[in-house]
Scaffold this active site. Structure first.
Site, mmCIF file in Angstrom:
data_model
loop_
_atom_site.group_PDB
_atom_site.id
_atom_site.type_symbol
_atom_site.label_atom_id
_atom_site.label_comp_id
_atom_site.label_asym_id
_atom_site.label_seq_id
_atom_site.Cartn_x
_atom_site.Cartn_y
_atom_site.Cartn_z
ATOM 1 N N GLU A 11 0.694 -0.746 -0.116
ATOM 2 C CA GLU A 11 -0.024 0.076 0.319
ATOM 3 C C GLU A 11 0.790 1.576 -0.378
ATOM 4 O O GLU A 11 0.963 2.732 -0.592
ATOM 5 C CB GLU A 11 -0.700 -0.469 1.265
ATOM 6 C CG GLU A 11 -1.882 -1.154 1.196
ATOM 7 C CD GLU A 11 -2.626 -1.517 2.300
ATOM 8 O OE1 GLU A 11 -3.855 -1.714 2.285
ATOM 9 O OE2 GLU A 11 -2.356 -0.967 3.303
ATOM 10 N N ASP A 198 -12.305 -6.770 -1.594
ATOM 11 C CA ASP A 198 -13.137 -7.279 -2.147
ATOM 12 C C ASP A 198 -14.622 -7.093 -1.203
ATOM 13 O O ASP A 198 -14.987 -6.217 -0.620
ATOM 14 C CB ASP A 198 -12.042 -8.374 -1.308
ATOM 15 C CG ASP A 198 -12.320 -8.221 0.073
ATOM 16 O OD1 ASP A 198 -11.248 -8.032 0.512
ATOM 17 O OD2 ASP A 198 -12.651 -8.624 1.289
#
Ligand code: ADE
Length: 232
Positions: A11, A198
């Protein structure tokens, strides 16, 4: 100076690549990279996963760097059928979904003896992030809603439904509310920017590795553009 926290190497790696005049300092086993991003002074750090790592990291940003604002960027599971993989959620507010003192009359999620159920994000940061996102990610949708955080990867429909019913959350992850909580106690404006990897249900463990990279790309592009919108 702006503090930027991502939980995982993936990230923050792409953000670090774009930094200039970088100086690194280690504290609490975390590496803090101070420099500039698109000309704006920043400190970028990988906190590690979960609420304790995230809160410690945010407190170091407050104590050592005296940051003016904190942004938490990364990925999250969607809690809303409208919010698709790749889309972005900007926090209106954040709470810790695994805090439970219901026995003492507190609503689930409320930290006993604190004066707020959730921690409100900075409206100006939200406005700028929305503008930046629409500019650089025109093919996805940017949502504004509640982020619910807990020390749990949510990959189960029953838990997901519980989070929606109790908190009306837009997405779930494992750090945002801890950073929000720390920012609140230190009176530092904050914003959580999460791209959806997700659906936080039974498909999550399959979808997550497939879509992680794409989701990170969206949040990093947004962040870089956001830095250009801050006054010099
Ligand atoms: N980060 C990305 N997806 C997540 C999920 N489903 N639960 C918790 N954290 C996440």
């Amino acid at each position: 100076m702006l503090g930027i926290i991502g939980a995982m190497d993936e990230e923050v790696a792409k953000i670090k690549e774009q930094m200039e005049n970088v100086q690194m300092m280690q504290r609490a086993s975390m590496e803090f990279f101070e420099g500039s991003l698109k000309g704006y002074p920043v400190v970028v750090v990988r906190s590690g996963i979960g609420k304790v790592n995230a809160a410690m990291c945010a407190q170091i940003l407050a104590d050592v760097y005296h940051v003016d604002a904190i942004i938490n960027t990364g990925i999250a599971g969607s809690l809303n059928a409208q919010i698709d993989i790749g889309d972005i959620v900007l926090s209106t507010d954040a709470l810790e979904h695994d805090m439970d003192a219901v026995t003492f009359g507190y609503p689930v999620g409320q930290i006993p003896r604190m004066d707020t159920l959730s921690f409100e994000a900075d409206k100006n940061l939200r406005r700028l992030a929305k503008e930046a996102c629409e500019r650089v990610n025109p093919d996805i949708t940017v949502f504004e809603g509640r982020v619910v955080s807990g020390d749990q990867f949510v990959s189960d429909k029953t838990k997901k439904d519980w989070l929606v019913d109790h908190f009306a959350g837009y997405c779930t992850e494992m750090e945002g509310a801890a950073i929000a909580h720390t920012a609140y106690l230190n009176r530092i404006p904050f914003l959580i920017i999460r791209a959806i990897s997700d659906k936080a249900d039974d498909s999550a463990s399959v979808d997550y590795p497939t879509f992680e990279a794409k989701a990170i790309e969206h949040s990093v592009k947004l962040l870089l553009e956001l830095c250009t919108l801050f006054p010099a």
